[in-house]
Design a protein around this motif. Structure first.
Motif, PDB file in Angstrom:
ATOM      1  N   GLY A  49      32.466  44.968  43.116  1.00  0.00           N
ATOM      2  CA  GLY A  49      33.091  44.121  44.299  1.00  0.00           C
ATOM      3  C   GLY A  49      34.228  45.067  44.848  1.00  0.00           C
ATOM      4  N   MET A  50      34.935  45.901  44.282  1.00  0.00           N
ATOM      5  CA  MET A  50      35.921  46.534  44.906  1.00  0.00           C
ATOM      6  C   MET A  50      35.376  47.689  45.755  1.00  0.00           C
ATOM      7  SD  MET A  50      38.897  45.889  43.532  1.00  0.00           S
ATOM      8  CE  MET A  50      39.624  45.185  41.973  1.00  0.00           C
ATOM      9  N   ALA A  51      34.144  48.021  45.712  1.00  0.00           N
ATOM     10  CA  ALA A  51      33.444  48.960  46.507  1.00  0.00           C
ATOM     11  C   ALA A  51      33.320  48.115  47.862  1.00  0.00           C
ATOM     12  CB  ALA A  51      32.212  49.476  46.146  1.00  0.00           C
ATOM     13  N   LEU A  52      32.508  46.944  47.695  1.00  0.00           N
ATOM     14  CA  LEU A  52      32.471  46.076  48.921  1.00  0.00           C
ATOM     15  C   LEU A  52      33.421  45.733  49.656  1.00  0.00           C
ATOM     16  CD1 LEU A  52      29.685  43.758  47.343  1.00  0.00           C
ATOM     17  CD2 LEU A  52      29.239  45.483  49.013  1.00  0.00           C
ATOM     18  N   LEU A  53      34.479  45.347  49.168  1.00  0.00           N
ATOM     19  CA  LEU A  53      35.862  45.197  49.838  1.00  0.00           C
ATOM     20  C   LEU A  53      36.692  46.330  50.292  1.00  0.00           C
ATOM     21  CD1 LEU A  53      36.981  42.248  47.681  1.00  0.00           C
ATOM     22  CD2 LEU A  53      35.601  42.209  49.443  1.00  0.00           C
ATOM     23  N   GLY A  54      36.347  47.527  49.851  1.00  0.00           N
ATOM     24  CA  GLY A  54      36.913  48.768  50.168  1.00  0.00           C
ATOM     25  C   GLY A  54      38.202  49.094  49.659  1.00  0.00           C
ATOM     26  N   ILE A  55      38.379  48.332  48.246  1.00  0.00           N
ATOM     27  CA  ILE A  55      39.543  48.477  47.598  1.00  0.00           C
ATOM     28  C   ILE A  55      39.707  50.014  46.866  1.00  0.00           C
ATOM     29  CG2 ILE A  55      41.016  47.472  46.011  1.00  0.00           C
ATOM     30  CD1 ILE A  55      39.905  44.733  46.676  1.00  0.00           C
ATOM     31  N   ALA A  56      40.825  50.197  46.776  1.00  0.00           N
ATOM     32  CA  ALA A  56      40.908  51.979  46.205  1.00  0.00           C
ATOM     33  C   ALA A  56      40.572  51.885  44.741  1.00  0.00           C
ATOM     34  CB  ALA A  56      42.426  52.410  46.335  1.00  0.00           C
ATOM     35  N   SER A  57      39.748  52.784  44.204  1.00  0.00           N
ATOM     36  CA  SER A  57      39.510  52.993  42.723  1.00  0.00           C
ATOM     37  C   SER A  57      40.789  52.617  41.708  1.00  0.00           C
ATOM     38  CB  SER A  57      38.874  54.234  42.568  1.00  0.00           C
ATOM     39  OG  SER A  57      39.871  55.228  42.832  1.00  0.00           O
ATOM     40  N   ALA A  58      42.066  52.956  42.459  1.00  0.00           N
ATOM     41  CA  ALA A  58      43.236  52.760  41.401  1.00  0.00           C
ATOM     42  C   ALA A  58      43.261  51.418  40.832  1.00  0.00           C
ATOM     43  CB  ALA A  58      44.363  53.342  42.351  1.00  0.00           C
ATOM     44  N   VAL A  59      43.052  50.286  41.930  1.00  0.00           N
ATOM     45  CA  VAL A  59      43.100  48.958  41.653  1.00  0.00           C
ATOM     46  C   VAL A  59      42.226  48.534  40.765  1.00  0.00           C
ATOM     47  CG1 VAL A  59      43.038  46.703  42.721  1.00  0.00           C
ATOM     48  CG2 VAL A  59      44.212  48.387  44.048  1.00  0.00           C
ATOM     49  N   GLN A  60      40.852  49.272  40.793  1.00  0.00           N
ATOM     50  CA  GLN A  60      39.748  48.932  39.818  1.00  0.00           C
ATOM     51  C   GLN A  60      40.233  49.171  38.319  1.00  0.00           C
ATOM     52  OE1 GLN A  60      36.172  51.002  40.855  1.00  0.00           O
ATOM     53  NE2 GLN A  60      35.605  51.036  38.551  1.00  0.00           N
ATOM     54  N   TYR A  61      40.812  50.460  38.273  1.00  0.00           N
ATOM     55  CA  TYR A  61      41.205  50.900  37.025  1.00  0.00           C
ATOM     56  C   TYR A  61      42.365  49.932  36.304  1.00  0.00           C
ATOM     57  CZ  TYR A  61      39.041  55.290  37.625  1.00  0.00           C
ATOM     58  OH  TYR A  61      37.988  56.320  37.800  1.00  0.00           O
ATOM     59  N   MET A  62      43.240  49.667  37.150  1.00  0.00           N
ATOM     60  CA  MET A  62      44.375  48.557  36.953  1.00  0.00           C
ATOM     61  C   MET A  62      43.593  47.122  36.278  1.00  0.00           C
ATOM     62  SD  MET A  62      47.549  49.355  39.206  1.00  0.00           S
ATOM     63  CE  MET A  62      46.835  49.078  40.786  1.00  0.00           C
ATOM     64  N   ILE A  63      42.785  46.630  37.236  1.00  0.00           N
ATOM     65  CA  ILE A  63      42.258  45.536  36.971  1.00  0.00           C
ATOM     66  C   ILE A  63      41.408  45.601  35.453  1.00  0.00           C
ATOM     67  CG2 ILE A  63      40.318  43.717  37.665  1.00  0.00           C
ATOM     68  CD1 ILE A  63      41.437  44.358  40.291  1.00  0.00           C
ATOM     69  N   THR A  64      40.564  46.671  35.438  1.00  0.00           N
ATOM     70  CA  THR A  64      39.782  47.084  34.339  1.00  0.00           C
ATOM     71  C   THR A  64      40.414  46.857  33.104  1.00  0.00           C
ATOM     72  OG1 THR A  64      37.972  47.860  35.695  1.00  0.00           O
ATOM     73  CG2 THR A  64      38.005  48.216  33.295  1.00  0.00           C
ATOM     74  N   GLY A  65      41.716  47.732  33.234  1.00  0.00           N
ATOM     75  CA  GLY A  65      42.711  47.692  32.035  1.00  0.00           C
ATOM     76  C   GLY A  65      43.152  46.458  31.578  1.00  0.00           C
ATOM     77  N   ALA A  66      43.667  45.486  32.676  1.00  0.00           N
ATOM     78  CA  ALA A  66      44.013  44.017  32.429  1.00  0.00           C
ATOM     79  C   ALA A  66      42.880  43.260  31.719  1.00  0.00           C
ATOM     80  CB  ALA A  66      44.408  43.453  33.624  1.00  0.00           C
ATOM     81  N   VAL A  67      41.565  43.343  31.865  1.00  0.00           N
ATOM     82  CA  VAL A  67      40.518  42.649  31.473  1.00  0.00           C
ATOM     83  C   VAL A  67      40.481  43.073  29.962  1.00  0.00           C
ATOM     84  CG1 VAL A  67      38.187  42.234  31.488  1.00  0.00           C
ATOM     85  CG2 VAL A  67      39.323  42.220  33.587  1.00  0.00           C
ATOM     86  N   LEU A  68      40.499  44.699  29.844  1.00  0.00           N
ATOM     87  CA  LEU A  68      40.250  44.930  28.419  1.00  0.00           C
ATOM     88  C   LEU A  68      41.384  44.503  27.474  1.00  0.00           C
ATOM     89  CD1 LEU A  68      39.492  47.183  26.316  1.00  0.00           C
ATOM     90  CD2 LEU A  68      40.571  48.736  27.115  1.00  0.00           C
ATOM     91  N   LEU A  69      42.668  44.596  28.170  1.00  0.00           N
ATOM     92  CA  LEU A  69      43.852  43.838  27.172  1.00  0.00           C
ATOM     93  C   LEU A  69      43.624  42.353  26.974  1.00  0.00           C
ATOM     94  CD1 LEU A  69      46.761  44.103  26.319  1.00  0.00           C
ATOM     95  CD2 LEU A  69      47.483  43.601  28.374  1.00  0.00           C
ATOM     96  N   ALA A  70      42.945  41.786  27.989  1.00  0.00           N
ATOM     97  CA  ALA A  70      42.917  40.310  27.639  1.00  0.00           C
ATOM     98  C   ALA A  70      42.019  40.019  26.542  1.00  0.00           C
ATOM     99  CB  ALA A  70      42.432  39.509  28.875  1.00  0.00           C
ATOM    100  N   ALA A  71      40.763  40.862  26.331  1.00  0.00           N
ATOM    101  CA  ALA A  71      39.865  40.799  25.798  1.00  0.00           C
ATOM    102  C   ALA A  71      40.207  41.096  24.133  1.00  0.00           C
ATOM    103  CB  ALA A  71      38.628  41.886  25.976  1.00  0.00           C
ATOM    104  N   VAL A  72      41.164  41.982  23.868  1.00  0.00           N
ATOM    105  CA  VAL A  72      41.796  42.533  22.880  1.00  0.00           C
ATOM    106  C   VAL A  72      42.742  41.365  22.342  1.00  0.00           C
ATOM    107  CG1 VAL A  72      43.170  43.931  21.510  1.00  0.00           C
ATOM    108  CG2 VAL A  72      41.423  44.804  23.174  1.00  0.00           C
ATOM    109  N   VAL A  73      43.622  40.755  23.141  1.00  0.00           N
ATOM    110  CA  VAL A  73      44.407  39.497  22.730  1.00  0.00           C
ATOM    111  C   VAL A  73      43.683  38.334  22.407  1.00  0.00           C
ATOM    112  CG1 VAL A  73      45.950  37.930  23.798  1.00  0.00           C
ATOM    113  CG2 VAL A  73      46.365  40.301  24.341  1.00  0.00           C
ATOM    114  N   ILE A  74      42.388  38.099  23.081  1.00  0.00           N
ATOM    115  CA  ILE A  74      41.708  37.066  22.651  1.00  0.00           C
ATOM    116  C   ILE A  74      41.043  37.248  21.239  1.00  0.00           C
ATOM    117  CG2 ILE A  74      39.534  35.882  23.386  1.00  0.00           C
ATOM    118  CD1 ILE A  74      40.287  36.324  25.963  1.00  0.00           C
TER     119      ILE A  74
END
Length: 421
Positions: free
Chosen positions: A382-407
């Protein structure tokens, strides 16, 4: 001489021992199903619900931003690209169930790709034999990790961290000064991610086999449990679950057929996930793995060979890492100095955790790797289709990982409060 016997009132009900409501089969129908579902939520048994909901939300968000996201081409490429990391994550699931970690899988995958390239391209070895030796390289690396962990007593974190560094160095040594070895673009490894079954019967057949196999296994389990006198799912629920599974199965088949057909990568990935799921849930070996994740001391007292199980799990992790490395090499049709590097290790571990495997050990499924890697790859696509930098992808993936561990942490605490853990 007569003896007076105590009399019992004829209308007085016989005493019935209290039954654990968790062991009772819920009432038939949707009402009973809903009450059981809410009970599980209250007791912290979330299962795969959070990741499924998260995956749906991610798809909806990106689809609203770009309608090409759920298009046949993008989804087909998404599944193919996810296969390599997903295969590595499947092995990570087994390690996490033990309550341990394997930090070497990225380097092992790169080493396996390098071994294959050197043997096949530089030495002229047949592809099938070079591929087999590359997979055995991953197995041997895992056995060494397991030996030092299980027999010598070195913490798994330290052993696999050393493996991360050591195997990466060995990969560079194997590749030599050139640093890159191109593979045969029409060979066996290249076909792993480039071959498609174009006939629509392949995709539809796989969907049918998946749905039918699930129904038969569930129905057979229900009959066996009923015959044994233990709680079992009613047939109506089995049919409902099968129908729910059929929707995404046939939808995926339709999408694949709209592009190039059924990818070979998807067939192999799903085959590995299903096979190892059967090993984990339906064999004595799988039960021993879960037992170690629950309590090592209890497992030892039960007569389980703790060292052997640990070594075998790390061997499995190394083998799946090597197999995943072959898929990653197939995507670029080469083995080079960056093989197994970058965010591969973190993505593989994150996929297993995001998919629902507990970092605390004792709980997980191979399907966690599939769901987790789809979440990560969906974000990347999705990030690639929208042309968003990979740095944002890492931050979002990190947030999702943190949410999974919290759950996971909240779920475990809720289960302890409810007396389930």
């Amino acid at each position: 001489m007569t003896t007076d016997l105590p009399k019992t009132a004829p209308d007085e009900p016989a005493a019935v021992p209290p039954a654990d409501p968790r062991l009772l089969v819920r009432e038939e129908g949707f009402t009973g199903y809903w009450s059981e579902f809410t009970r599980r939520l209250r007791s912290g048994e979330l299962g795969s619900l959070p990741v499924v909901v998260g995956l749906v939300v991610i798809c909806l968000v990106f689809q609203l931003q770009d309608t090409a996201f759920l298009g046949p081409e993008n989804l087909s490429n998404l599944f193919v690209t996810a296969a390599g990391t997903g295969l590595i994550a499947v092995g990570i699931v087994f390690v996490l169930i033990l309550g341990e970690i394997d930090l070497s899988v990225g380097s092992v995958s790169g080493l396996a790709a390098a071994v294959f390239a050197v043997l096949n391209v530089n030495r002229g070895m047949p592809e099938w034999l070079a591929l087999l030796l590359a997979l055995l390289t991953g197995t041997l690396a895992g056995v060494l990790h397991g030996f030092f962990f299980a027999r010598v007593g070195v913490p798994a974190f330290v052993v696999t961290l050393a493996g991360l560094l050591g195997w990466n160095g060995l990969m560079l040594q194997v590749l030599g000064s050139n640093g890159t070895i191109n593979l045969d673009d029409s060979g066996l490894v290249a076909a792993l991610t480039n071959h498609y079954f174009e006939d629509i019967a392949w995709a539809n057949g796989l969907a049918t086999a998946t749905v039918a196999g699930y129904f038969l296994v569930s129905w057979r389990d229900g009959r066996r449990r009923t015959a044994a006198g233990v709680p079992a799912r009613p047939l109506t629920e089995t049919l409902l679950r099968t129908a729910v599974l059929a929707v995404p199965a046939y939808a995926a088949a339709w999408l694949f057929n709209q592009y190039k057909g059924l990818p070979l990568a998807v067939v192999i990935f799903l085959g590995v996930v299903v096979a190892l799921d059967l090993v984990l849930r339906r064999t004595g070996y799988g039960r021993r793995v879960f037992a170690l994740g629950g309590s090592v001391e209890a497992a030892r007292r039960a007569g389980i060979d703790v060292a052997a199980v640990r070594i075998s799990v790390f061997a499995l992790s190394g083998t799946t890492a090597a197999l995943g490395g072959m898929f990653l090499a197939s995507q670029i049709n080469a083995a080079n100095q960056s093989s197994g590097a970058g965010s591969l290790l973190m993505n593989a571990i994150a996929a297993a955790v995001i998919g629902g495997t507990s970092l605390f050990g004792g709980r997980g499924k191979t399907w966690s790797a599939l769901l987790g890697v789809l979440v990560i790859q969906s974000i990347a696509s999705g990030m690639a289709l929208l042309g968003i930098a990979s740095a944002v992808q890492y931050m979002i993936t990190g947030a999702v990982l943190l949410a999974a561990v919290v759950i996971d942490s909240v779920s475990r605490r809720t289960q302890r409060t409810a007396g389930r853990a």
